[in-house]
Scaffold this motif. Structure first.
Motif, PDB file in Angstrom:
ATOM      1  N   SER A 119      15.956   1.721   4.434  1.00  0.00           N
ATOM      2  CA  SER A 119      16.012   0.923   3.204  1.00  0.00           C
ATOM      3  C   SER A 119      16.460   1.738   2.000  1.00  0.00           C
ATOM      4  O   SER A 119      17.234   1.262   1.168  1.00  0.00           O
ATOM      5  CB  SER A 119      14.635   0.325   2.904  1.00  0.00           C
ATOM      6  N   LEU A 120      15.957   2.984   1.881  1.00  0.00           N
ATOM      7  CA  LEU A 120      16.117   3.745   0.629  1.00  0.00           C
ATOM      8  C   LEU A 120      16.830   5.092   0.783  1.00  0.00           C
ATOM      9  O   LEU A 120      17.110   5.751  -0.210  1.00  0.00           O
ATOM     10  CB  LEU A 120      14.739   4.002   0.008  1.00  0.00           C
ATOM     11  N   TYR A 254      11.967   3.664  -5.369  1.00  0.00           N
ATOM     12  CA  TYR A 254      11.108   4.191  -4.300  1.00  0.00           C
ATOM     13  C   TYR A 254       9.646   3.801  -4.565  1.00  0.00           C
ATOM     14  O   TYR A 254       8.935   3.345  -3.662  1.00  0.00           O
ATOM     15  CB  TYR A 254      11.251   5.712  -4.217  1.00  0.00           C
ATOM     16  N   TYR A 257       8.923   0.113  -3.953  1.00  0.00           N
ATOM     17  CA  TYR A 257       8.874  -0.149  -2.513  1.00  0.00           C
ATOM     18  C   TYR A 257       7.519   0.277  -1.949  1.00  0.00           C
ATOM     19  O   TYR A 257       6.860  -0.484  -1.218  1.00  0.00           O
ATOM     20  CB  TYR A 257      10.012   0.612  -1.829  1.00  0.00           C
ATOM     21  N   ARG A 261       4.294  -2.013  -0.467  1.00  0.00           N
ATOM     22  CA  ARG A 261       3.744  -1.838   0.881  1.00  0.00           C
ATOM     23  C   ARG A 261       2.225  -1.618   0.834  1.00  0.00           C
ATOM     24  O   ARG A 261       1.483  -2.137   1.657  1.00  0.00           O
ATOM     25  CB  ARG A 261       4.424  -0.647   1.585  1.00  0.00           C
TER      26      ARG A 261
END
Length: 274
Positions: A119-120, A254, A257, A261
């Motif tokens: 993803s990152l 970041y 994200y 989570r």
């Protein structure tokens, strides 16, 4: 007690000039990996076939008011260059003071690193404070070499590294390993005065201009090895990122994200800062 059968794998335990990693960390790794030798050999064989290319940075513990705090920004710089990177360092107050305003960095989230990298292109792995620098770097070395996608490993360390053993590892695993000696110049960083809103944004006072130049020069040693840059070009590029807010943007994405989570119920444990 030797950890491995072959001299190539034993080069890992003989990498440090003055002291081997502790028996306890060697035993822990034996328990964590069902068959450590087989996992390392699998990493070696499959590395040639991996489509992914990841840089892995292991930085020894960052002290109080430590110039080497600058390397904490290396993964965000590398991800901005559109390259995948895993960065690991012990969790300490100076690291948390930079990261915690953005997300709960002391919480170690249990999910697959591959998902985050996909993803990152970036994963920051803060670990519990180790008994010794040798133990931390040895564990990081094993974790990196077991991965099939790691093609470049950086060790940022205060320790003396045995060049012959390092060469054996590079040749055997067909992986580039760069040792970056931790900065020992007089301290220019004051954790209490460091302000990320000034460091990572356009408008900087004289203190943060000086710190920005220091951090850019430090990271240039590493970034020049990643891209096809001279150290001077790398330093200029990094300084631009500090002023253009690109590092801040990458850190923010970041953090968002990771925080999402955490809030969505990913299991985690709280890391100890000693």
């Amino acid at each position: 007690m030797t950890m491995f059968v072959t001299k190539e794998l034993n080069a890992m335990t003989h990498l440090f000039q003055y002291r081997e990693p502790s028996q306890s960390v060697q035993e822990q790794l034996r328990l964590e990996y069902v068959n450590l030798e087989a996992t390392l050999l699998r990493g070696k064989v499959l590395r040639d076939f991996s489509k992914d290319r990841v840089a892995y940075i292991a930085q020894s513990s960052i002290g109080e008011n430590d110039n080497n705090l600058g390397y904490l920004f290396a993964p965000f710089i590398i991800a901005n260059l559109n390259q995948s990177v895993i960065y690991t360092t012990p969790v300490v107050p100076s690291v948390l003071s930079i990261l915690n305003p953005y997300f709960q960095a002391e919480k170690s989230v249990n999910f697959k690193i591959e998902q985050v990298l996909h993803s990152l292109k970036l994963y920051v792995d803060l670990v519990d404070y180790p008994k010794s620098e040798e133990d931390f770097l040895f564990r990081s070395l094993v974790k990196a070499l077991c991965r099939t996608d790691v093609t470049h490993l950086f060790l940022i360390t205060h320790l003396s590294i045995n060049p012959e053993q390092l060469q054996i590892l590079q040749d055997y695993f067909e992986i580039k390993i760069d040792v970056i000696h931790a900065d020992t110049a007089p301290q220019m960083v004051d954790d209490k005065l460091l302000n990320t809103k000034k460091l990572l944004f356009k408008n900087k006072d004289e203190l943060h201009k000086t710190i920005c130049t220091l951090f850019s020069d430090l990271n240039a040693k590493l970034i020049a090895q990643i891209g096809q840059f001279s150290q001077a070009q790398a330093a200029h590029l990094i300084e631009d990122m500090f002023y253009s807010e690109h590092i801040f943007e990458k850190l923010s994405v970041y953090a968002e994200y990771m925080q999402t989570r955490l809030q969505n119920g990913a299991s985690y444990k709280v890391l100890s800062t000693m």
